[in-house]
Design a protein around this motif. Structure first.
Motif, PDB file in Angstrom:
ATOM      1  N   SER A 177       0.837  -1.213   0.000  1.00  6.82           N
ATOM      2  CA  SER A 177       0.000   0.000   0.000  1.00  6.82           C
ATOM      3  C   SER A 177       0.862   1.251   0.000  1.00  6.82           C
ATOM      4  N   ALA A 178       1.918   1.249   0.806  1.00  9.37           N
ATOM      5  CA  ALA A 178       2.786   2.422   0.906  1.00  9.37           C
ATOM      6  C   ALA A 178       3.488   2.711  -0.410  1.00  9.37           C
ATOM      7  N   ARG A 179       3.981   1.656  -1.058  1.00 12.91           N
ATOM      8  CA  ARG A 179       4.730   1.846  -2.306  1.00 12.91           C
ATOM      9  C   ARG A 179       3.856   2.386  -3.431  1.00 12.91           C
ATOM     10  N   SER A 180       2.555   2.174  -3.338  1.00 12.48           N
ATOM     11  CA  SER A 180       1.661   2.727  -4.359  1.00 12.48           C
ATOM     12  C   SER A 180       1.061   4.057  -3.928  1.00 12.48           C
ATOM     13  N   LEU A 181       0.878   4.254  -2.623  1.00 18.48           N
ATOM     14  CA  LEU A 181       0.242   5.479  -2.139  1.00 18.48           C
ATOM     15  C   LEU A 181       1.105   6.711  -2.366  1.00 18.48           C
ATOM     16  N   ILE A 182       2.390   6.630  -2.057  1.00 22.35           N
ATOM     17  CA  ILE A 182       3.245   7.817  -2.137  1.00 22.35           C
ATOM     18  C   ILE A 182       3.309   8.374  -3.565  1.00 22.35           C
ATOM     19  N   PRO A 183       3.570   7.560  -4.594  1.00 18.36           N
ATOM     20  CA  PRO A 183       3.546   8.125  -5.945  1.00 18.36           C
ATOM     21  C   PRO A 183       2.153   8.577  -6.382  1.00 18.36           C
ATOM     22  N   THR A 184       1.107   7.990  -5.793  1.00 17.21           N
ATOM     23  CA  THR A 184      -0.252   8.445  -6.088  1.00 17.21           C
ATOM     24  C   THR A 184      -0.465   9.858  -5.559  1.00 17.21           C
ATOM     25  N   LEU A 185       0.026  10.133  -4.363  1.00 18.18           N
ATOM     26  CA  LEU A 185      -0.102  11.464  -3.788  1.00 18.18           C
ATOM     27  C   LEU A 185       0.574  12.505  -4.684  1.00 18.18           C
ATOM     28  N   VAL A 186       1.771  12.174  -5.158  1.00 18.17           N
ATOM     29  CA  VAL A 186       2.493  13.098  -6.033  1.00 18.17           C
ATOM     30  C   VAL A 186       1.757  13.267  -7.363  1.00 18.17           C
ATOM     31  N   GLY A 187       1.348  12.151  -7.960  1.00 16.53           N
ATOM     32  CA  GLY A 187       0.691  12.196  -9.262  1.00 16.53           C
ATOM     33  C   GLY A 187      -0.659  12.868  -9.255  1.00 16.53           C
ATOM     34  N   ALA A 188      -1.288  12.954  -8.078  1.00 13.40           N
ATOM     35  CA  ALA A 188      -2.610  13.579  -7.997  1.00 13.40           C
ATOM     36  C   ALA A 188      -2.527  15.095  -7.930  1.00 13.40           C
TER      37      ALA A 188
END
Length: 418
Positions: A177-188
């Protein structure tokens, strides 16, 4: 090497009262209280002086109790943690100098080190397309005046909604979850520049969301180092909130939401915005002296100076200042920051902290005042996850301070409407 007796064997070494107290994280008097309550057994030491304790029994009690005592440094709670140590004006991630890690490794590599204790050279974090699309739609629905922390909070919620496995708190699932959440935050986050980065490091992905100016290698290196330096800083207020959420067995997205809620306070993550505005004014006026004087005249503290955990300069600021020397466009802001420190030093022995260093980056690279808070929030997400992983291994709901009631003593008469 001399072999040590195995735990549980009759000839295994026993713990002294002091050793048992240290392992439990309590005072020696509390150890004897455990004995009197039947929670711990003891034997007289050879010669009849003092008591000894079975090491396995003490460790088991430590795992069950999650006991915490008042901190000698003045804090309210003390937790056993293997993540960050701060001492003698330096700080360490899992025993390794954090500033050295930031100088030599990317944010993603330092995050993996914090999470797993393993270094994975070249590791990259990737946002799942479905999760990223949901986060972008949610962020896009916010009013135009919304701040970056507003966007990050709703992006976390959107990412959680797309993850049906978010309630799996096993280490592997939490890390996924962490490895996908952090780039999601940036990409959003919305892109400010004309073009979006086409893959690469998280710092490269974040850059066009902080400024419309193109990135050059030295400035990008400063941003990457800032992300790595800010990953964790022991039990800061937002991290404590994250651990409380994890103690209640909230899923990792909720843990991050708890951290973001506290981070937005003006005395925490938002402090860098105050330093940005002060430094921008110093650059615009051509001198930091009148700006510092204005703050002192009105009784306001000078932003970006002082830290309760460091007597000298914040090691994170020192590292970023050194890297900013290689950024040509940062020369003016860097000189102004040093003038702020020198001018204030005439009145108080205060040193630069991380907020002032972030302000040099944001002012010199055309970023908004809230850019430092954005960097802080994205970076610290990895630290909150690291603390959640630790807390998930502790007894649930162990973080339960007692309130000191100061209201009227009962029984009081039933109130009546006027």
């Amino acid at each position: 090497m001399t072999d040590q007796p195995e735990p549980g064997r009759p000839d295994a070494p026993r713990l002294t009262t002091r050793e048992a107290a240290e392992l439990l994280g309590v005072k020696p008097e509390t150890v004897y209280a455990y004995v009197s309550r039947g929670q711990l057994s003891s034997e007289r030491a050879a010669g009849g002086r003092g008591s000894t304790f079975d090491a396995d029994e003490v460790r088991a009690l430590a795992r069950r109790s999650g006991r915490r005592e008042p901190s000698p440094a003045g804090g309210d709670l003390v937790f056993r943690t293997g993540i960050t140590l701060i001492e003698q004006d330096r700080y360490y991630f899992r025993g390794v100098d954090a500033t050295e890690l930031a100088r030599n490794h990317s944010y993603e590599e330092v995050a993996e080190w914090l999470w797993t204790g393993e270094l994975r050279p070249g590791v990259r974090l990737t946002a799942p397309s479905e999760t990223l699309a949901a986060a972008r739609r949610t962020v896009g629905a916010l009013p135009a005046h919304s701040g970056s922390t507003d966007r990050l909070r709703v992006a976390v919620t959107a990412a959680a909604a797309t993850d049906p496995l978010r309630f799996d708190l096993s280490p592997g699932a939490v890390l996924s979850s962490a490895r996908s959440l952090i780039p999601t935050l940036v990409g959003a986050l919305p892109v400010l520049g004309s073009t979006e980065a086409d893959g690469g490091s998280l710092a490269r992905e974040l850059w066009p969301r902080l400024t419309a100016r193109p990135a050059d290698a030295p400035a990008l290196a400063v941003l990457d180092a800032a992300l790595a330096l800010l990953i964790d800083h022991d039990l800061a207020a937002s991290t404590l909130a994250a651990r409380v959420a994890a103690s209640a067995r909230a899923h990792p997205y909720a843990v991050v939401s708890a951290g973001l809620g506290v981070l937005e306070g003006p005395l925490h993550g938002a402090a860098s915005g105050l330093a940005h505005r002060m430094l921008q004014e110093a650059v615009d006026r051509g001198s930091a002296v009148p700006v510092v004087a204005d703050h002192l005249r009105t009784g306001r503290p000078v932003p970006g100076l002082g830290h309760r955990l460091y007597r000298g300069e914040d090691p994170r600021a020192r590292t970023l200042f050194a890297l900013l020397e290689d950024v040509p466009q940062a020369a003016g802001a860097l000189a102004a920051a040093r003038e702020v420190v020198a001018t204030t030093a005439r009145h108080a022995p205060l040193h630069a902290n991380i907020d002032l260093a972030l302000a040099v980056l944001s002012v010199s690279c055309g970023m908004a005042a809230e850019a430092g808070e954005t960097v802080f929030a994205v970076s610290r997400t990895a630290g909150w996850i690291a603390h959640a992983l630790e807390e998930y291994g502790e007894r649930p709901l162990r973080i339960r301070p007692s309130g000191h009631y100061t209201g009227p003593r009962p029984p009081q008469p039933l109130p009546h409407a006027p």
